[in-house]
Scaffold this active site. Structure first.
Site, PDB file in Angstrom:
ATOM      1  N   ASN A 210    -115.508   7.712  67.025  1.00  0.00           N
ATOM      2  CA  ASN A 210    -114.110   8.166  67.069  1.00  0.00           C
ATOM      3  C   ASN A 210    -114.000   9.419  67.926  1.00  0.00           C
ATOM      4  O   ASN A 210    -114.997   9.936  68.410  1.00  0.00           O
ATOM      5  CB  ASN A 210    -113.559   8.381  65.655  1.00  0.00           C
ATOM      6  CG  ASN A 210    -114.364   9.418  64.900  1.00  0.00           C
ATOM      7  OD1 ASN A 210    -114.421  10.578  65.295  1.00  0.00           O
ATOM      8  ND2 ASN A 210    -115.018   8.994  63.823  1.00  0.00           N
ATOM      9  N   ASP A 279    -114.443   4.399  58.557  1.00  0.00           N
ATOM     10  CA  ASP A 279    -114.147   3.641  57.339  1.00  0.00           C
ATOM     11  C   ASP A 279    -114.981   2.366  57.235  1.00  0.00           C
ATOM     12  O   ASP A 279    -115.209   1.861  56.149  1.00  0.00           O
ATOM     13  CB  ASP A 279    -112.655   3.277  57.309  1.00  0.00           C
ATOM     14  CG  ASP A 279    -111.781   4.505  57.091  1.00  0.00           C
ATOM     15  OD1 ASP A 279    -112.225   5.413  56.356  1.00  0.00           O
ATOM     16  OD2 ASP A 279    -110.681   4.585  57.675  1.00  0.00           O
ATOM     17  N   LYS A 289    -130.437  -5.279  72.207  1.00  0.00           N
ATOM     18  CA  LYS A 289    -129.155  -5.109  72.893  1.00  0.00           C
ATOM     19  C   LYS A 289    -128.427  -6.458  72.999  1.00  0.00           C
ATOM     20  O   LYS A 289    -129.049  -7.457  73.404  1.00  0.00           O
ATOM     21  CB  LYS A 289    -129.421  -4.537  74.290  1.00  0.00           C
ATOM     22  CG  LYS A 289    -128.174  -4.116  75.000  1.00  0.00           C
ATOM     23  CD  LYS A 289    -128.483  -3.559  76.373  1.00  0.00           C
ATOM     24  CE  LYS A 289    -127.208  -3.497  77.166  1.00  0.00           C
ATOM     25  NZ  LYS A 289    -127.438  -3.463  78.594  1.00  0.00           N
ATOM     26  N   PHE A 323    -109.108  16.274  54.347  1.00  0.00           N
ATOM     27  CA  PHE A 323    -108.269  16.273  55.544  1.00  0.00           C
ATOM     28  C   PHE A 323    -107.556  14.937  55.637  1.00  0.00           C
ATOM     29  O   PHE A 323    -108.093  13.914  55.213  1.00  0.00           O
ATOM     30  CB  PHE A 323    -109.133  16.481  56.797  1.00  0.00           C
ATOM     31  CG  PHE A 323    -109.262  17.931  57.177  1.00  0.00           C
ATOM     32  CD1 PHE A 323    -110.037  18.776  56.405  1.00  0.00           C
ATOM     33  CD2 PHE A 323    -108.600  18.441  58.281  1.00  0.00           C
ATOM     34  CE1 PHE A 323    -110.149  20.118  56.728  1.00  0.00           C
ATOM     35  CE2 PHE A 323    -108.697  19.777  58.621  1.00  0.00           C
ATOM     36  CZ  PHE A 323    -109.477  20.624  57.842  1.00  0.00           C
ATOM     37  N   LYS A 337    -103.531  10.872  48.809  1.00  0.00           N
ATOM     38  CA  LYS A 337    -104.976  11.118  48.930  1.00  0.00           C
ATOM     39  C   LYS A 337    -105.461  12.167  47.939  1.00  0.00           C
ATOM     40  O   LYS A 337    -106.568  12.077  47.430  1.00  0.00           O
ATOM     41  CB  LYS A 337    -105.322  11.556  50.364  1.00  0.00           C
ATOM     42  CG  LYS A 337    -105.518  10.359  51.236  1.00  0.00           C
ATOM     43  CD  LYS A 337    -105.808  10.657  52.662  1.00  0.00           C
ATOM     44  CE  LYS A 337    -105.578   9.353  53.423  1.00  0.00           C
ATOM     45  NZ  LYS A 337    -105.246   9.520  54.796  1.00  0.00           N
ATOM     46  N   LYS A 341    -108.366  10.896  45.568  1.00  0.00           N
ATOM     47  CA  LYS A 341    -109.711  11.469  45.767  1.00  0.00           C
ATOM     48  C   LYS A 341    -109.962  12.685  44.881  1.00  0.00           C
ATOM     49  O   LYS A 341    -110.991  13.344  45.015  1.00  0.00           O
ATOM     50  CB  LYS A 341    -109.907  11.826  47.246  1.00  0.00           C
ATOM     51  CG  LYS A 341    -109.664  10.630  48.173  1.00  0.00           C
ATOM     52  CD  LYS A 341    -110.208  10.838  49.555  1.00  0.00           C
ATOM     53  CE  LYS A 341    -109.770   9.692  50.462  1.00  0.00           C
ATOM     54  NZ  LYS A 341    -110.665   9.451  51.577  1.00  0.00           N
TER      55      LYS A 341
HETATM   56  N1  CTP Z   1    -113.488  10.549  54.132  1.00  0.00           N
HETATM   57  C1  CTP Z   1    -114.689  10.366  53.480  1.00  0.00           C
HETATM   58  N2  CTP Z   1    -115.337   9.170  53.553  1.00  0.00           N
HETATM   59  C2  CTP Z   1    -114.825   8.144  54.236  1.00  0.00           C
HETATM   60  C3  CTP Z   1    -113.604   8.307  54.903  1.00  0.00           C
HETATM   61  C4  CTP Z   1    -112.965   9.531  54.839  1.00  0.00           C
HETATM   62  O1  CTP Z   1    -115.169  11.300  52.852  1.00  0.00           O
HETATM   63  N3  CTP Z   1    -115.470   7.001  54.292  1.00  0.00           N
HETATM   64  C5  CTP Z   1    -112.787  11.833  54.013  1.00  0.00           C
HETATM   65  C6  CTP Z   1    -112.503  12.532  55.326  1.00  0.00           C
HETATM   66  O2  CTP Z   1    -113.510  13.450  55.652  1.00  0.00           O
HETATM   67  C7  CTP Z   1    -111.183  13.234  55.038  1.00  0.00           C
HETATM   68  C8  CTP Z   1    -110.486  12.286  54.097  1.00  0.00           C
HETATM   69  O3  CTP Z   1    -111.519  11.569  53.449  1.00  0.00           O
HETATM   70  O4  CTP Z   1    -111.344  14.461  54.369  1.00  0.00           O
HETATM   71  C9  CTP Z   1    -109.608  11.343  54.853  1.00  0.00           C
HETATM   72  O5  CTP Z   1    -109.135  10.400  53.995  1.00  0.00           O
HETATM   73  P1  CTP Z   1    -109.033   8.838  54.380  1.00  0.00           P
HETATM   74  O6  CTP Z   1    -108.209   8.228  53.331  1.00  0.00           O
HETATM   75  O7  CTP Z   1    -110.307   8.228  54.633  1.00  0.00           O
HETATM   76  O8  CTP Z   1    -108.311   8.966  55.723  1.00  0.00           O
HETATM   77  P2  CTP Z   1    -107.930   7.833  56.648  1.00  0.00           P
HETATM   78  O9  CTP Z   1    -109.085   6.925  56.911  1.00  0.00           O
HETATM   79  O10 CTP Z   1    -107.301   8.478  57.813  1.00  0.00           O
HETATM   80  O11 CTP Z   1    -106.887   7.154  55.705  1.00  0.00           O
HETATM   81  P3  CTP Z   1    -106.270   5.707  55.711  1.00  0.00           P
HETATM   82  O12 CTP Z   1    -107.391   4.820  55.328  1.00  0.00           O
HETATM   83  O13 CTP Z   1    -105.210   5.860  54.681  1.00  0.00           O
HETATM   84  O14 CTP Z   1    -105.750   5.522  57.091  1.00  0.00           O
END
Ligand code: CTP
Length: 402
Positions: A210, A279, A289, A323, A337, A341
């Site tokens: 990303n 995610d 490869k 965040f 969130k 969380k």
């Molecule tokens: N985070 C985490 N582990 C993951 C994904 C995200 O700890 N696998 C943490 C990030 O560091 C951040 C927060 O969770 O502090 C972001 O939340 P998240 O819901 O994952 O954000 P997005 O992926 O942007 O949300 P969405 O799925 O709703 O788009």
């Protein structure tokens, strides 16, 4: 940015080629609001004209070789008393030796002996001179007396060789001074910060990544450090240099980040999770490869563990900060969130706005607490937002002594 407003800084410049870099140090300190006075040794004045420092500081520069210069015997006491802190940069091997043994044979060393102010020393010299047991012993002596050594850096030296001995970068020297004056509201606290973006392998040469630069998290780590916290920084991919003097753990994938975070979690007081964690990851990572044999290629992805959510479930007394990077319904999604969380507060930003999000040095954020309070910040440098976040962490850890 007036972190040094009202602070009096006395700078001793000794005779090294790096003296020219101290011009920038002085200029930066002035911009931060400090009152600066400079003493130069005779040798230093061979490298940089005293007039340069005079113009920047708007104060007379004390150099003994000048006829009509400030009266040595009276003025060294005045300068010694003026200083809230004394910085020697560059500090030559000769200066270190004299300071370590209390020799006072010129204006600078006399002032150093006469001042009650704390001393910061930034050595710069040829590697062999720096590594010589005599110099190392002198540094040890100074350190044992509470002198703060701003370590020399590795790089190309004026003598044509490469190695340790370069004067620390002006930015780093100034950061040390700011750190010195900052109220230590996080003293005794351990803060874990995650930063950067995770990378999930597809095959040995490719990954899913990303756009995270790591800037926000690195600034948070630095701000927590400035306020006296012991900081652990667990970082995915980042485009900026890692801050110094903290426990730095580099990871690639979300699973690696999870393992490192969990290993530290029980011992920390707060976690600030600014990393952009992927995610999903590729279900079957190719051992070799992948060749472009087919017209289409389908990758099956599986969900990564949500690290922050897991911390929310495991937490005892730890403060948790998350965040949220969104492109719409920022506040509403962020509030969800917090609950999902089990967070204390969340820093939410709309990454579609200009001046917010990845790669840029600024951010436009809101801090939303568990109780539903919302603070909206205007566009500001990430370093300033980091300070705001860290102050709120300190308040909540109830160590903020105002
Ligand atoms: N985070 C985490 N582990 C993951 C994904 C995200 O700890 N696998 C943490 C990030 O560091 C951040 C927060 O969770 O502090 C972001 O939340 P998240 O819901 O994952 O954000 P997005 O992926 O942007 O949300 P969405 O799925 O709703 O788009």
């Amino acid at each position: 940015m007036n972190e040094l407003q009202g602070k009096n800084i006395l700078i001793g410049v000794t005779g090294g080629i790096a003296a020219y870099k101290v011009v920038e140090v002085v200029s930066r300190l002035k911009k931060l609001g400090a009152e600066v006075r400079v003493i130069m040794t005779r040798a230093a004045a061979e490298f940089v004209a005293p007039r340069t420092f005079q113009e920047i500081t708007k104060n007379p520069v004390a150099v003994e070789m000048f006829t009509g210069a400030i009266n040595f015997h009276v003025e060294h006491i005045a300068l010694a008393n003026f200083a809230d802190v004394v910085l020697i940069a560059p500090a030559t091997a000769n200066f270190l030796a004299k300071a370590a043994h209390g020799i006072a044979d010129d204006l600078l060393t006399t002032t150093v002996l006469a001042t009650p102010a704390p001393l910061l020393v930034a050595p710069s010299m040829n590697t062999l001179m720096l590594e010589h047991p005599a110099t190392q012993k002198n540094l040890e002596i100074l350190q044992s007396r509470g002198v703060k050594i701003i370590d020399a850096e590795i790089g190309l030296l004026a003598c044509g060789t490469s190695g340790k001995g370069r004067l620390a970068e002006p930015e780093n020297i100034c950061a040390e001074i700011v750190k010195f004056f900052a109220p230590k509201i996080l003293e005794g606290k351990k803060i874990l910060v995650t930063a950067g973006g995770t990378q999930e392998p597809i095959d040995p040469v490719r990954f899913i990544g990303n756009r995270s630069s790591g800037k926000m998290g690195y600034e948070i780590a630095k701000a927590a450090q400035v306020h006296g916290a012991e900081v652990i920084l667990i970082s995915g991919n980042a485009t900026v240099d890692a801050p110094k003097n903290l426990k730095f753990i580099k990871v690639e994938t979300a699973e690696q980040m999870r393992a490192e975070v969990l290993a530290e979690f029980d011992s920390v007081d707060a976690v600030i999770m600014s990393a952009a964690v992927s995610d999903y990851r590729v279900k079957n990572v190719a051992a070799q490869k992948i060749k472009k044999d087919n017209e289409t290629l389908t990758l099956e992805l599986v969900k990564n563990p949500d690290i922050l959510k897991e911390l929310g479930q495991r937490k005892k007394n730890q403060l948790l900060v998350g965040f949220a990077a969104e492109t719409q319904n920022v506040i509403e999604y962020a509030k969800n969130k917090i609950v999902e969380k089990n967070l204390d507060f969340i820093v939410a930003n709309d990454v579609s706005k200009e001046g917010a999000g990845f790669a840029v040095d600024t951010n436009i954020a809101s801090i939303i607490t568990r109780a539903g309070e919302i603070e909206n910040f205007t566009k500001m440098p990430k370093s300033e937002l980091a300070e705001e976040i860290v102050l709120r962490v300190a308040e909540r850890l109830s160590v903020c002594k105002k």
